[in-house]
Design an enzyme around this catalytic site. Structure first.
Site, PDB file in Angstrom:
ATOM      1  N   GLU A 166       0.739  -1.243  -0.034  1.00  0.00           N
ATOM      2  CA  GLU A 166       0.101  -0.026   0.076  1.00  0.00           C
ATOM      3  C   GLU A 166       0.884   1.153   0.003  1.00  0.00           C
ATOM      4  O   GLU A 166       1.940   1.198   0.811  1.00  0.00           O
ATOM      5  CB  GLU A 166      -0.784   0.039   1.271  1.00  0.00           C
ATOM      6  CG  GLU A 166      -1.939   1.188   1.421  1.00  0.00           C
ATOM      7  CD  GLU A 166      -2.589   1.043   2.477  1.00  0.00           C
ATOM      8  OE1 GLU A 166      -3.739   1.546   2.634  1.00  0.00           O
ATOM      9  OE2 GLU A 166      -1.877   0.552   3.689  1.00  0.00           O
ATOM     10  N   LYS A 173     -10.012  -0.667  -1.225  1.00  0.00           N
ATOM     11  CA  LYS A 173      -9.901  -1.062   0.366  1.00  0.00           C
ATOM     12  C   LYS A 173     -11.348  -0.400   0.964  1.00  0.00           C
ATOM     13  O   LYS A 173     -11.849   0.545   0.579  1.00  0.00           O
ATOM     14  CB  LYS A 173      -8.692  -0.254   0.880  1.00  0.00           C
ATOM     15  CG  LYS A 173      -8.632  -0.118   2.233  1.00  0.00           C
ATOM     16  CD  LYS A 173      -7.415   0.645   2.798  1.00  0.00           C
ATOM     17  CE  LYS A 173      -7.156   0.412   4.220  1.00  0.00           C
ATOM     18  NZ  LYS A 173      -6.006   1.080   4.798  1.00  0.00           N
ATOM     19  N   CYS A 215      -4.368  -3.684   4.182  1.00  0.00           N
ATOM     20  CA  CYS A 215      -3.829  -3.147   5.423  1.00  0.00           C
ATOM     21  C   CYS A 215      -5.173  -3.507   6.587  1.00  0.00           C
ATOM     22  O   CYS A 215      -5.133  -4.533   6.996  1.00  0.00           O
ATOM     23  CB  CYS A 215      -3.496  -1.464   5.223  1.00  0.00           C
ATOM     24  SG  CYS A 215      -2.609  -0.830   6.557  1.00  0.00           S
TER      25      CYS A 215
END
Length: 546
Positions: free
Chosen positions: A85, A191, A223
């Protein structure tokens, strides 16, 4: 296991890059090569900002370094490579004006329109516009090296025909894209669980998967997603995926949520292969990547002690497709095994949301956060000063934590005399809300043992000297949690004094569904240290948010 270390100097860039290649020796009965694939992940330190750069030039400079890693991975026979990321934009490029250090990009400065993904084995390439030069660079590299490439960027989407479209008529997403061996974009994931980025999230989580020509189907998360059931666990329970791509810009936190301890614990608990690539910046606590074979443990791991980027590769056993599983696995459990009662309320903490960073000379430039909920945990000190060197057994039961009943047993040896640098240990238990940065409060649970600098609770979860560990040897630890939550999200968190997860050969972990005595169903989670360990930093069952 052979470990071959390569050190390369990227021409024209001037950054030393450590490349660690880990390949297992062949043993009788072990999988043949066609039952494995070679994966690569990069713990990547983005280019430092230069005022002479334009934003486009900055992203292209990072793309050029991506290409160097792609070529190196191909030399090591990798079939897929994963980047972190913020790898192209840097962290502040994703945070936008919320960033606290230069450069303070806006999302629109770094965002790229992504072509619609094509079929998994499409060979006809995309036609990229000048504004998509970064995509062309990565596409050409994937095609030239004939390798799958996963990269992260800020995506922009024209929303002029939709309701609630902002004035600039653009929506921005934190997105992963996947190139196949022909350089075609075959998948895109946006995301869902954001952590302060200056972007939007989809209204519904995307269960993103993609097929490969080496007979593995991957799911994709980014993440903060890993701490939640949606979409991370749904990829496993609903899609049956056994291999997960994980790109992150993780802020490591002691004593439980460092990048590698979460990665290893999540992969072990879900029993999936995890290819985890992290942004590497020790000065802000970012970094820690690895390749994990589910409950088989880490195949390759790196901790960010320096800024030098690291390429990891490993031969990964191909796992069978998982069957749908929605809850803690069912089994028949006798009530005689447990005398723990049930409570009803959920605890809460009201600590201020602030980062507590810990700096230590023992880990170079690495700066780590400290769990803000530690001060709210119930604990009991293990007292080494009053012991003789013989084995001692401690037991700790916490029955008054609502919905999360814990039991801890510890057997250890102490090599006297003890010095001032010798760590102390506490048994801890907690169930309640905790802050995650300035983003959100979520309910978590903890049951385990953690190292402390001294007898005080405030010293727990801080970086301790590497030479302070050997005086205390844990012969066994047994943890039990009985919880109302029937989620899959219970992680075995382990860490030694080098900030790396313990190998799976030294502990056992299980999740079991309990329904007895006409009571409501609960989940019984067990974790046990089965071989002596003398450099233990943390050992815990950690329940992540549902």
């Amino acid at each position: 296991m052979k470990v071959i270390l390569f050190l390369a100097l990227l021409v024209g860039i001037g950054i030393a890059v450590a490349v660690i290649y880990i390949r297992r020796e062949s043993f009788p009965g072990e999988m043949e090569h066609d039952e494995t694939y070679v994966a690569a992940v990069v713990d990547y330190h983005p280019r430092p900002w230069d005022d002479n750069f334009t934003v486009a030039e900055y992203m292209l400079a990072n793309a050029a370094e991506h290409v160097s890693f792609i070529k190196e991975a191909k030399k090591l026979d990798a079939e897929i490579i994963v980047f972190p990321e913020c790898g192209l934009t840097g962290i502040t490029g994703m945070l936008g004006e919320a960033g606290t250090v230069r450069p303070k990009f806006k999302s629109i400065d770094v965002a790229i329109e992504i072509p619609s993904p094509v079929e998994p084995f499409e060979s006809k390439g995309h036609t990229f516009t000048p504004d998509q030069e970064v995509l062309k660079v990565l596409s050409d590299a994937a095609k030239e090296s004939s390798i799958y490439v996963v990269a992260n960027l800020v995506e922009k989407v024209n929303c002029s025909t939709e309701t609630d479209c902002p004035p600039e008529q653009l929506i921005f997403y934190n997105s992963n894209i996947v190139f196949n061996r022909h350089g075609c974009i075959i998948s895109r994931y946006r995301k869902y669980n954001l952590y302060g980025e200056a972007v939007s999230a989809e209204k519904e989580a995307d269960l993103c998967t993609f097929e490969t020509d080496f007979n593995v189907t991957f799911g994709v998360i980014i993440c903060f997603d890993i701490l939640f059931g949606n979409p991370a666990q749904r990829l496993i329970t609903e899609k049956g995926v056994s291999d997960i791509i994980f790109s992150s810009a993780w802020f490591s936190e002691l004593p439980f949520l460092t990048a590698t301890s979460v990665e290893a614990g999540w992969a072990h608990s879900m029993d999936v292969n995890l290819l985890a690539s992290g942004i590497r910046n020790p000065a802000t606590g970012n970094g820690g990547s690895g390749i994990y074979n589910g409950s088989g443990g880490p195949l390759a791991v790196t901790v960010p002690l320096t800024e030098d980027s690291v390429l990891l590769t490993a031969q990964v056993p191909i796992k069978p497709t998982k069957h749908a599983q929605t809850k803690c696995p069912y089994f028949s459990y006798s009530s005689a095994h447990s005398n723990i009662g049930k409570t009803e309320q959920v605890g809460r903490i009201d600590s201020p949301r602030q980062r507590q960073y810990i700096k230590s000379e023992y880990f170079g430039d690495l700066l780590l956060k400290k769990d803000p909920s530690l001060s709210s945990m119930s604990s009991e000190l293990l007292e080494p000063d009053s012991l003789d060197p013989s084995s001692i057994i401690y037991s700790y039961h916490k029955n008054d934590i609502p919905g999360f009943i814990s039991s801890i047993s510890v057997k250890w040896r102490v090599d006297l005399p003890l010095g001032n640098s010798t760590p102390r240990y506490r048994m801890v238990s907690f169930n309640g809300l905790r802050p995650f940065g300035d983003v959100r409060n979520e309910s978590v649970g903890v049951c385990g043992v953690v190292a402390c600098g001294d007898e005080t609770f405030d010293s727990c979860g801080e970086v301790l000297p590497l030479d302070s560990a050997p005086k205390i040897i844990f012969e066994s630890i047994e943890l039990r949690v009985k919880s109302d939550s029937l989620t899959l999200g219970y992680l075995p968190i382990t860490m030694d004094f080098g900030l790396k997860p313990l190998p799976p050969s030294v502990f056992k972990f299980s999740k079991e569904y309990v329904h007895s005595n006409q009571t409501e169903p609960v989940c019984m989670v067990k974790m046990a240290l089965i071989k002596p360990v003398q450099d233990l930093f943390s050992f815990a069952i950690y329940k992540i948010p549902d």
